[in-house]
Design a protein around this motif. Structure first.
Motif, PDB file in Angstrom:
ATOM      1  N   PRO A 144     -68.424 -20.819  17.202  1.00  0.00           N
ATOM      2  CA  PRO A 144     -67.941 -19.657  17.779  1.00  0.00           C
ATOM      3  C   PRO A 144     -66.261 -19.694  17.096  1.00  0.00           C
ATOM      4  O   PRO A 144     -65.820 -18.617  17.701  1.00  0.00           O
ATOM      5  CB  PRO A 144     -67.708 -20.184  19.192  1.00  0.00           C
ATOM      6  CG  PRO A 144     -68.077 -21.792  19.033  1.00  0.00           C
ATOM      7  CD  PRO A 144     -68.767 -22.137  17.789  1.00  0.00           C
ATOM      8  N   GLY A 145     -65.599 -20.392  16.572  1.00  0.00           N
ATOM      9  CA  GLY A 145     -64.293 -20.204  15.884  1.00  0.00           C
ATOM     10  C   GLY A 145     -64.346 -20.120  14.362  1.00  0.00           C
ATOM     11  O   GLY A 145     -64.684 -21.165  13.795  1.00  0.00           O
ATOM     12  N   ARG A 165     -58.093 -22.842  16.300  1.00  0.00           N
ATOM     13  CA  ARG A 165     -59.347 -22.135  15.926  1.00  0.00           C
ATOM     14  C   ARG A 165     -59.480 -20.912  17.282  1.00  0.00           C
ATOM     15  O   ARG A 165     -59.187 -21.410  18.437  1.00  0.00           O
ATOM     16  CB  ARG A 165     -60.227 -23.024  16.219  1.00  0.00           C
ATOM     17  CG  ARG A 165     -60.587 -23.714  14.958  1.00  0.00           C
ATOM     18  CD  ARG A 165     -61.428 -22.949  13.929  1.00  0.00           C
ATOM     19  NE  ARG A 165     -61.036 -23.194  12.744  1.00  0.00           N
ATOM     20  CZ  ARG A 165     -61.312 -23.060  11.409  1.00  0.00           C
ATOM     21  NH1 ARG A 165     -62.758 -22.523  11.724  1.00  0.00           N
ATOM     22  NH2 ARG A 165     -60.872 -22.892  10.390  1.00  0.00           N
ATOM     23  N   ARG A 166     -59.825 -19.772  16.671  1.00  0.00           N
ATOM     24  CA  ARG A 166     -60.224 -18.681  17.728  1.00  0.00           C
ATOM     25  C   ARG A 166     -61.562 -18.088  17.336  1.00  0.00           C
ATOM     26  O   ARG A 166     -62.058 -18.171  16.005  1.00  0.00           O
ATOM     27  CB  ARG A 166     -59.104 -17.822  17.582  1.00  0.00           C
ATOM     28  CG  ARG A 166     -57.802 -18.259  18.201  1.00  0.00           C
ATOM     29  CD  ARG A 166     -57.617 -18.388  19.925  1.00  0.00           C
ATOM     30  NE  ARG A 166     -56.391 -19.122  20.060  1.00  0.00           N
ATOM     31  CZ  ARG A 166     -55.391 -18.593  20.113  1.00  0.00           C
ATOM     32  NH1 ARG A 166     -55.089 -17.245  19.854  1.00  0.00           N
ATOM     33  NH2 ARG A 166     -54.164 -19.241  20.475  1.00  0.00           N
ATOM     34  N   GLY A 167     -62.014 -17.230  17.978  1.00  0.00           N
ATOM     35  CA  GLY A 167     -63.102 -16.349  17.959  1.00  0.00           C
ATOM     36  C   GLY A 167     -63.233 -15.440  18.656  1.00  0.00           C
ATOM     37  O   GLY A 167     -62.277 -14.946  19.466  1.00  0.00           O
ATOM     38  N   MET A 168     -64.520 -14.575  18.881  1.00  0.00           N
ATOM     39  CA  MET A 168     -64.866 -13.595  19.835  1.00  0.00           C
ATOM     40  C   MET A 168     -64.612 -13.829  21.092  1.00  0.00           C
ATOM     41  O   MET A 168     -64.591 -14.792  21.669  1.00  0.00           O
ATOM     42  CB  MET A 168     -66.204 -13.151  19.754  1.00  0.00           C
ATOM     43  CG  MET A 168     -66.719 -12.140  20.870  1.00  0.00           C
ATOM     44  SD  MET A 168     -68.349 -11.696  20.595  1.00  0.00           S
ATOM     45  CE  MET A 168     -69.090 -12.794  21.787  1.00  0.00           C
ATOM     46  N   PHE A 169     -63.705 -12.863  21.639  1.00  0.00           N
ATOM     47  CA  PHE A 169     -63.217 -13.169  23.132  1.00  0.00           C
ATOM     48  C   PHE A 169     -63.552 -11.797  23.982  1.00  0.00           C
ATOM     49  O   PHE A 169     -64.335 -12.072  24.812  1.00  0.00           O
ATOM     50  CB  PHE A 169     -61.704 -13.295  23.191  1.00  0.00           C
ATOM     51  CG  PHE A 169     -61.230 -13.731  24.569  1.00  0.00           C
ATOM     52  CD1 PHE A 169     -61.559 -14.706  25.119  1.00  0.00           C
ATOM     53  CD2 PHE A 169     -60.263 -12.711  25.258  1.00  0.00           C
ATOM     54  CE1 PHE A 169     -61.590 -14.884  26.747  1.00  0.00           C
ATOM     55  CE2 PHE A 169     -59.940 -12.768  26.434  1.00  0.00           C
ATOM     56  CZ  PHE A 169     -60.396 -13.896  27.232  1.00  0.00           C
ATOM     57  N   GLU A 186     -59.020 -11.102  18.441  1.00  0.00           N
ATOM     58  CA  GLU A 186     -59.410 -12.638  18.065  1.00  0.00           C
ATOM     59  C   GLU A 186     -60.493 -12.794  17.113  1.00  0.00           C
ATOM     60  O   GLU A 186     -60.408 -14.042  16.487  1.00  0.00           O
ATOM     61  CB  GLU A 186     -59.708 -13.020  19.442  1.00  0.00           C
ATOM     62  CG  GLU A 186     -58.611 -13.342  20.364  1.00  0.00           C
ATOM     63  CD  GLU A 186     -57.501 -14.638  20.134  1.00  0.00           C
ATOM     64  OE1 GLU A 186     -57.387 -14.509  18.916  1.00  0.00           O
ATOM     65  OE2 GLU A 186     -57.188 -15.059  21.199  1.00  0.00           O
TER      66      GLU A 186
END
Ligand SMILES: Cc1cc2nc3c(=O)[nH]c(=O)nc-3n(C[C@H](O)[C@H](O)[C@H](O)COP(=O)(O)OP(=O)(O)OC[C@H]3O[C@@H](n4cnc5c(N)ncnc54)[C@H](O)[C@@H]3O)c2cc1C
Ligand code: FES
Lengths: 485, 91
Positions: free
Chosen positions: B31-32, B42-46, B54
């Motif tokens: 997910p990141g 780390r980031r991903g869909m928000f 993101e």
């Protein structure tokens, strides 16, 4: 780096295509579609545009996969059929088309700058209808930036438009507050995707629910269906609880929840951890999307029951700016029915304003009053938390775009920043690609800690580009000679 | 189901359904997939609806939101994972 534009190829010398219409409608959700149909019916030339690949907005979003269980729901059909009718009437529908700048000219007409799949377009319009809808109103909590923590609406969209699975291994937790959680649980059930826990802040009592449905009995079957689907999802229901932390190192691993005491604060002594969680879908409510209407300078009001700042309109859908109309959730939360009705009203008014023969639809005006009454009573059962009943650790992020921490914002407030705009200039919170859409609610919660009300804090007036846009497209649109200087 | 198509994700050729939101494909892996600008977290869909940015990736060299893009045959997706292993810049 933090300048997304630098990653675009710049198409030097690209020229914007100019499109003419009487009425341009931004947003093809239930409001925009109804506005388009009403306006086109008067003979006005209409352009309807939307960022998504297909009309429908939130309520009627279209699946992408032929074998999706969502291909033939009433909501999906609604947009598909409306789109076909609009096309038959000669409405020009632009999809994957995003408005990134708008202005009213001295001659009273409007210009919209649009980015559509690598091309620049400038729309000339006599009147504009903003039907830009709503979005989640994210409230920060410890761990909310971990990958795997997503909006409840994001989970719904992924299930409806993707493969029907969320992806990550591990358990799924749906949490937050409000009736939308039940709609999302229903989506899980229909998609056949497992939902392990539902964590809701408040569960209205039987007596309260009774009051609502005695006043609006026609809405009862829909509510009963939602409850049945929630049961069918087999999710474990934790009522009167909230998520107090998302835990993990590089992505979500576990979720801490705690019961809310009579004072509304989580009782941390009774907190427990749900382990092995892959996805936390969380939502505390929605807020109107007002970037287009704030940029154009229309008046906005603030009402927590309508989702915070909303674009003010008269009974005919007109805003404070002549020629600019607003419909649907841009004017405050309410759901699909008020959206459709206010869209019709605004579509007729915009056409009438340009001299087309269009009598006001008194039936729609009356029905809108009733639909808004239902929405207001429903919303009153789940008052939107204005701030999370949790104190945030100093290192927690408020602004995800620029990695601005709570402590940075508290320091700016201490130094004298008393408005959202001042905090932005001090800390960069709200300056990134989201333009404050995501951090706005968190920022106003931190300002509220310091005694600044949401109204006093104000909103960030959106500016060019409303959404990050390839620099070559911005240049082409701005060089078109269509703008007053 | 329609015929699967081939795309390249961080240098690996994979088969996916056509017209699928890229977030579906990326979430399936991890997910990141992005790094934040300052903290490199780390980031991903928000938001999943094109408003938070993101979920950004590079598609055929262009900066774009994964939640707003659909899979097309031959497309090349680069995320922070590939940039990290290649030592390049980041989104
Ligand atoms: C995440 C989310 C999920 C929801 N799910 C449900 C549900 O399952 N059931 C339900 O009854 N209600 C749901 N709602 C409530 C829902 O918003 C309303 O029922 C209904 O969709 C409102 O219609 P609308 O036309 O006002 O806005 P929307 O349906 O939100 O449509 C607005 C459209 O405007 C477009 N847009 C905005 N800005 C621009 C721009 N600058 N350029 C181009 N296009 C733009 C957007 O892409 C969007 O398609 C949801 C709301 C949200 C925010
Ligand atoms: S997830 Fe928010 S823009 Fe894609």
């Amino acid at each position: 780096m933090s300048e997304p534009q630098t990653h675009f190829r710049t198409d030097e010398g690209a020229v914007a295509q100019i499109l003419d219409c009487d009425i341009a409608i931004v947003g093809a959700g239930p409001a925009g579609l109804a506005a388009g149909e009403a306006a086109a019916g008067t003979g006005a030339r209409v352009i309807l545009l939307d960022t998504f690949a297909a009309p429908g907005g939130q309520y009627s979003m279209q699946p992408t996969q032929g074998d999706s269980p969502f291909t033939d729901t009433p909501a999906v059909r609604l947009a598909r059929e409306a789109t076909a009718r609009l096309a038959a009437r000669g409405v020009q529908i632009l999809t994957r088309a995003e408005v990134f700048h708008a202005a009213k000219r001295q001659d009273g007409s409007f210009r919209l700058a649009v980015s559509q799949q690598g091309a620049a377009r400038v729309i000339r319009a006599g009147a504009v209808i903003a039907a830009t809808g709503a979005m989640e109103r994210p409230l920060p909590f410890p761990g909310w930036t971990l990958p795997g923590v997503i909006g409840a609406g994001a989970a719904q969209r992924l299930l409806k438009t993707g493969t029907g699975s969320l992806g990550p291994q591990g358990k799924t937790v749906l949490a937050g507050s409000g009736p939308f959680l039940f709609a999302v649980a229903q989506t899980f059930a229909k998609a056949g995707a497992p939902l392990d826990h539902l964590v809701e802040m408040r569960r209205p009592g039987v007596r309260e629910a009774l009051g609502l449905f005695l006043a609006h009995p026609s809405r009862l079957p829909e509510a009963l269906r939602l409850m049945a689907d929630l049961k069918a999802s087999r999710a474990r229901r934790h009522s009167g609880h909230m998520v107090t932390r998302a835990l993990g190192t590089t992505c979500l691993e576990a979720v801490e929840i705690a019961p809310l005491g009579p004072d509304g604060q989580p009782g941390m002594a009774a907190a427990r951890v749900l382990d092995g969680v892959g996805t936390l879908a969380i939502g505390y409510g929605f807020q109107p999307v007002v970037d287009l209407t704030t940029q154009l300078g229309a008046d906005h009001g603030h009402d927590p029951a309508l989702g915070g700042f909303y674009c003010q309109t008269g009974a005919d859908g007109g805003t404070s700016l002549a020629g600019l109309y607003a419909a649907g959730e841009t004017c405050g939360l309410g759901g699909a029915n008020p959206a459709r009705l206010s869209g019709r009203i605004a579509g007729l008014s915009a056409a009438r304003g340009l001299g087309f023969a269009a009598a006001p639809d008194e039936t729609a005006i009356k029905a809108l009053r009733r639909a808004r009454d239902f929405a207001a009573r429903l919303a009153a059962l789940w008052p939107a938390p204005q701030r999370l009943p949790l104190s945030l650790p100093p290192d927690e992020l408020i602004c995800r775009c620029e990695d601005v921490r709570v402590t940075d914002i508290r320091a700016a407030i201490q130094d004298g920043a008393r408005e959202a705009m001042a905090v932005k200039l001090w800390t960069r919170a709200g300056m990134g690609p989201c333009q404050g859409r995501i951090c706005g609610a968190g920022l106003s919660a931190v300002l509220e800690e310091a005694g600044v009300t949401a109204i006093a804090a104000g909103y960030n007036r959106a500016h060019l580009p409303l959404r990050p846009t390839p620099i070559g497209i911005v240049r082409a649109a701005m060089a078109s000679g269509e703008w007053d200087i | 189901m329609s015929q699967p198509i081939r795309i390249t994700l961080d240098g690996d050729e994979i088969e996916v359904a056509p017209d699928l939101p890229l977030t579906s494909i990326l979430m399936e892996r991890a997910p990141g997939w992005r790094e934040s600008p300052r903290l490199q977290a780390r980031r991903g869909m928000f938001c999943g609806m094109g408003l938070c940015f993101e979920c950004v990736v590079e598609v055929d060299g262009q900066w774009t939101r994964a939640c707003m893009e659909r899979s097309r045959s031959g497309m090349e997706i680069r995320t922070a994972d590939q940039r990290r292993s290649a030592g390049g810049g980041h989104v």
